[in-house]
Design a protein around this motif. Sequence first.
Motif, PDB file in Angstrom:
ATOM      1  N   TRP A 146     -10.303  -3.120  24.018  1.00  0.00           N
ATOM      2  CA  TRP A 146      -9.232  -2.495  23.288  1.00  0.00           C
ATOM      3  C   TRP A 146      -9.374  -1.499  22.624  1.00  0.00           C
ATOM      4  N   THR A 147      -8.295  -0.860  22.039  1.00  0.00           N
ATOM      5  CA  THR A 147      -8.487   0.263  21.099  1.00  0.00           C
ATOM      6  C   THR A 147      -7.602   0.030  19.909  1.00  0.00           C
ATOM      7  N   TYR A 148      -8.021   0.845  18.899  1.00  0.00           N
ATOM      8  CA  TYR A 148      -6.907   0.814  17.729  1.00  0.00           C
ATOM      9  C   TYR A 148      -5.771   1.774  17.907  1.00  0.00           C
ATOM     10  N   SER A 149      -5.967   2.715  18.820  1.00  0.00           N
ATOM     11  CA  SER A 149      -4.868   3.883  19.199  1.00  0.00           C
ATOM     12  C   SER A 149      -3.922   3.239  20.222  1.00  0.00           C
ATOM     13  N   PRO A 150      -2.699   3.304  19.665  1.00  0.00           N
ATOM     14  CA  PRO A 150      -1.777   3.313  20.666  1.00  0.00           C
ATOM     15  C   PRO A 150      -1.582   4.207  21.931  1.00  0.00           C
ATOM     16  N   PHE A 151      -1.783   5.396  21.577  1.00  0.00           N
ATOM     17  CA  PHE A 151      -1.878   6.667  22.366  1.00  0.00           C
ATOM     18  C   PHE A 151      -2.861   6.600  23.318  1.00  0.00           C
ATOM     19  N   VAL A 152      -4.075   6.071  22.866  1.00  0.00           N
ATOM     20  CA  VAL A 152      -5.398   5.940  23.659  1.00  0.00           C
ATOM     21  C   VAL A 152      -4.879   4.542  25.051  1.00  0.00           C
TER      22      VAL A 152
ATOM     23  N   MET B  75       0.923  -1.294  -0.196  1.00  0.00           N
ATOM     24  CA  MET B  75      -0.044   0.124   0.054  1.00  0.00           C
ATOM     25  C   MET B  75       1.007   1.294   0.048  1.00  0.00           C
ATOM     26  N   GLY B  76       2.136   1.224   0.265  1.00  0.00           N
ATOM     27  CA  GLY B  76       2.784   2.302   0.723  1.00  0.00           C
ATOM     28  C   GLY B  76       2.356   3.126   1.910  1.00  0.00           C
ATOM     29  N   ARG B  77       1.756   2.505   2.851  1.00  0.00           N
ATOM     30  CA  ARG B  77       1.077   3.413   3.983  1.00  0.00           C
ATOM     31  C   ARG B  77       1.407   2.526   5.144  1.00  0.00           C
ATOM     32  N   PHE B  78       1.194   3.398   6.362  1.00  0.00           N
ATOM     33  CA  PHE B  78       1.345   2.801   7.622  1.00  0.00           C
ATOM     34  C   PHE B  78      -0.132   2.538   8.109  1.00  0.00           C
ATOM     35  N   ARG B  79      -0.202   1.191   8.053  1.00  0.00           N
ATOM     36  CA  ARG B  79      -1.746   0.521   8.505  1.00  0.00           C
ATOM     37  C   ARG B  79      -1.568  -0.430   9.219  1.00  0.00           C
ATOM     38  N   SER B  80      -1.412  -0.285  10.585  1.00  0.00           N
ATOM     39  CA  SER B  80      -1.536  -1.435  11.496  1.00  0.00           C
ATOM     40  C   SER B  80      -2.735  -2.301  11.606  1.00  0.00           C
ATOM     41  N   THR B  81      -2.403  -3.458  11.894  1.00  0.00           N
ATOM     42  CA  THR B  81      -3.468  -4.614  12.076  1.00  0.00           C
ATOM     43  C   THR B  81      -3.615  -5.063  13.629  1.00  0.00           C
ATOM     44  N   CYS B  82      -3.135  -4.116  14.450  1.00  0.00           N
ATOM     45  CA  CYS B  82      -2.936  -4.533  15.825  1.00  0.00           C
ATOM     46  C   CYS B  82      -3.727  -3.759  16.715  1.00  0.00           C
ATOM     47  N   ALA B  83      -4.286  -4.435  17.853  1.00  0.00           N
ATOM     48  CA  ALA B  83      -5.206  -3.877  18.728  1.00  0.00           C
ATOM     49  C   ALA B  83      -4.363  -3.906  20.172  1.00  0.00           C
ATOM     50  N   PHE B  84      -4.683  -2.755  20.937  1.00  0.00           N
ATOM     51  CA  PHE B  84      -3.693  -2.087  22.002  1.00  0.00           C
ATOM     52  C   PHE B  84      -4.703  -2.164  23.150  1.00  0.00           C
TER      53      PHE B  84
ATOM     54  N   GLN C 195     -12.564   6.859  21.744  1.00  0.00           N
ATOM     55  CA  GLN C 195     -11.579   5.955  22.572  1.00  0.00           C
ATOM     56  C   GLN C 195     -11.174   4.926  21.158  1.00  0.00           C
ATOM     57  N   PHE C 196     -11.698   4.912  20.014  1.00  0.00           N
ATOM     58  CA  PHE C 196     -11.365   4.462  19.021  1.00  0.00           C
ATOM     59  C   PHE C 196     -11.450   2.690  19.538  1.00  0.00           C
ATOM     60  N   ALA C 197     -12.662   2.370  19.893  1.00  0.00           N
ATOM     61  CA  ALA C 197     -12.929   1.164  20.730  1.00  0.00           C
ATOM     62  C   ALA C 197     -13.039   0.004  20.089  1.00  0.00           C
ATOM     63  N   LEU C 198     -12.690  -1.138  20.264  1.00  0.00           N
ATOM     64  CA  LEU C 198     -12.971  -2.551  19.751  1.00  0.00           C
ATOM     65  C   LEU C 198     -12.878  -3.594  20.832  1.00  0.00           C
TER      66      LEU C 198
END
Length: 269
Positions: A107-113, A27-36, A198-201
């Motif tokens: 969980w959240t998609y956001s590492p900063f959250v 993709m040429g992008r930073f797109r994480s598939t991680c939950a935090f 909270q960008f929650a999941l």
Amino acid sequence: MSSADTRAESWNELTDLLFAGSWRERMGRFRSTCAFRGVPDAAHDLRTTLTRLGARAGDLEGHILRNFRKYAQAQVPFGHPGGPTDSLWNWLAIAQHHGLPTRLLDWTYSPFVALHFATEGVEWSERDAAVWVVDYGRTNAFLPAPLQRVLNDEGAHVFTAEMLGRAAPTLGEFDALADEQFVVFFEPPSLDDRIVNQFALFSLLSDPRVGLEQWLAAHPEVWRRIVIPASLRWEVRDKLDQANITERVLYPGLDGLCRWLARYYTPRG
């Protein structure tokens, strides 16, 4: 510390660790598939509120959720025009959101959250904190075929309540999709600003009696944990505040404002 732990010794190292592996060459992008998930004490495990009820958690789950649905009918938006559908998965999400013991884990998609929740409590300031990182792109490889088909049909990595309902309308049918335990990540409906901000999941295991940590122990390739030393907590907290990652944003309303002010003006030490 376990073999899956990495100790961050600086803010720069911490941010590098949080975003590690997020580059997608195709993709040429930073797109994480991680939950935090941030925890204020690195010793905290990943048991759900349901498993904390004890050995009979699996037997109690249906009774708890049935009574929640019975008594909460007048206070939920399900069935309203434009609102979420009246499905088990939406009920489970709103129950978790309001503090009912469930098999879900926040969980959240956001590492900063996640960092916010790891460093929010000043009473933990002398303890190491941690952020759990789970790659749902990898956990999906262990899903039973009906769930994988739903993801493939949607071109998605994470479920919605409606997508789960297509494969399994009830918890019993969900648990019976495979003999081996599996975990899914799904997004709650955007019921309020708190969920959105909270960008929650949520994570959801196919056995209500098991904590997610047990499943992860058998699949070390899908997760890692970043430890935040107590000596780094105040720097992390101050930089999050300057970046506006605060209770005022993550808990919209006067309650969040008061939580933010009470913590922000608490003297160090």
